[in-house]
Design a protein around this motif. Sequence first.
Motif, mmCIF file in Angstrom:
data_model
loop_
_atom_site.group_PDB
_atom_site.id
_atom_site.type_symbol
_atom_site.label_atom_id
_atom_site.label_comp_id
_atom_site.label_asym_id
_atom_site.label_seq_id
_atom_site.Cartn_x
_atom_site.Cartn_y
_atom_site.Cartn_z
ATOM 1 N N SER A 168 0.830 -1.207 0.000
ATOM 2 C CA SER A 168 0.000 0.000 0.000
ATOM 3 C C SER A 168 0.862 1.253 0.000
ATOM 4 O O SER A 168 0.512 2.257 -0.630
ATOM 5 N N ASN A 169 2.012 1.202 0.697
ATOM 6 C CA ASN A 169 2.901 2.363 0.724
ATOM 7 C C ASN A 169 3.486 2.642 -0.664
ATOM 8 O O ASN A 169 3.627 3.797 -1.071
ATOM 9 N N GLN A 174 -2.996 -2.843 -8.698
ATOM 10 C CA GLN A 174 -3.547 -3.840 -7.784
ATOM 11 C C GLN A 174 -3.920 -5.128 -8.519
ATOM 12 O O GLN A 174 -3.783 -6.228 -7.976
ATOM 13 N N ALA A 175 -4.368 -5.003 -9.774
ATOM 14 C CA ALA A 175 -4.692 -6.186 -10.574
ATOM 15 C C ALA A 175 -3.431 -6.992 -10.861
ATOM 16 O O ALA A 175 -3.442 -8.238 -10.802
ATOM 17 N N PHE A 176 -2.326 -6.312 -11.149
ATOM 18 C CA PHE A 176 -1.059 -7.005 -11.401
ATOM 19 C C PHE A 176 -0.541 -7.662 -10.129
ATOM 20 O O PHE A 176 -0.012 -8.775 -10.153
ATOM 21 N N GLY A 225 -0.031 -13.059 -6.954
ATOM 22 C CA GLY A 225 -0.350 -13.763 -5.712
ATOM 23 C C GLY A 225 -0.314 -12.869 -4.495
ATOM 24 O O GLY A 225 -0.249 -13.351 -3.357
ATOM 25 N N GLY A 226 -0.336 -11.573 -4.729
ATOM 26 C CA GLY A 226 -0.325 -10.642 -3.613
ATOM 27 C C GLY A 226 1.040 -10.471 -2.976
ATOM 28 O O GLY A 226 1.168 -9.853 -1.917
ATOM 29 N N GLU A 227 2.066 -11.023 -3.616
ATOM 30 C CA GLU A 227 3.415 -10.954 -3.050
ATOM 31 C C GLU A 227 4.180 -9.763 -3.623
ATOM 32 O O GLU A 227 4.476 -9.708 -4.815
ATOM 33 N N VAL A 228 4.523 -8.845 -2.740
ATOM 34 C CA VAL A 228 5.262 -7.661 -3.158
ATOM 35 C C VAL A 228 6.624 -8.040 -3.728
ATOM 36 O O VAL A 228 7.108 -7.433 -4.692
ATOM 37 N N LYS A 229 7.234 -9.077 -3.152
ATOM 38 C CA LYS A 229 8.558 -9.516 -3.600
ATOM 39 C C LYS A 229 8.529 -9.912 -5.076
ATOM 40 O O LYS A 229 9.446 -9.586 -5.839
#
Length: 293
Positions: free
Chosen positions: A2-3, A31-33, A38-42
């Motif tokens: 989010s940051n 957010q779609a990407f 898989g919601g992983e920022v890494k």
Amino acid sequence: MSNLVNGFIAYLEKDKRLTKNTLDSYRHDIQAFLQYAGGEVKKLLTADKKMLLTYLNHLKQAGRANSTISRELATLKNFYAYLLNRGLVTVNPTVGIKPPRVEKKLPQVLTTTEMEKLLEQPCCTDLKGFRDKAMLEVLYATGIRVSELVQLNLSDVNLNMGFIRCVSTGKERIIPIGKICVNFLNAYMENARPLLAKSMEEPALFLNLLGQRMSRQGFWKLLKQYAEEAGISKDITPHTLRHSFAAHLLENGADLHSIQAMLGHTDISTTQVYAQLMNNKLKDVYAKAHPRA
């Protein structure tokens, strides 16, 4: 995450001065990407060109239009350029990826007859009628966007001189309005707005029945209603009135550069689509009228 997203959106808003709708689109695309990752920022921070190409193919397989895919790619290009500039990634994985070819569709416009029927629908017999009539007349008289329409303040209108002042993405333009528009604006400001306003301090020009600034969604609904009542079968949006404004000016002899200035286009090529529209209309007239066509 989010940051990262909030920082990127804040950068676009401050440095690029993009509209709220554009900023919302950027946020949605990122957010779609992220969801695809898989919601992983890494994964997002270590994405390579192969992952980006796979994602774009995923969008295509999901039935997304080329225009949508192009927009999402443009968002990611800007996002990774932002991350690279801040040292959060070592490479921009979108470099070298070309967007899919987008077939340019000519804008849909109303005929002058259809436009007249639409403008005739609101009846100046109550507060809503005065307001709606004025809003439709201003849109058609100026070609401004609906987002610009609802952001107009009382101070942006000069009925004596016959113009409105429109400010969008930090840029100002002065647009003339004709006598008919002036008359209906004046009628609204004298007969309806004082009764709609709950406070003398309210700056907004167009108010809803609660006395608050009119919203884009609110105008969209009333436009759909009036189009249906006018018997117009075309799928009308607020932008249809903007297109119609430009097309009708061109039909009646206005030059492209003047239309460009009134619409607020930074590039004349954006305005030239209306010339193409006129050329196609002339071809149709020729095909129907010439004995050897």
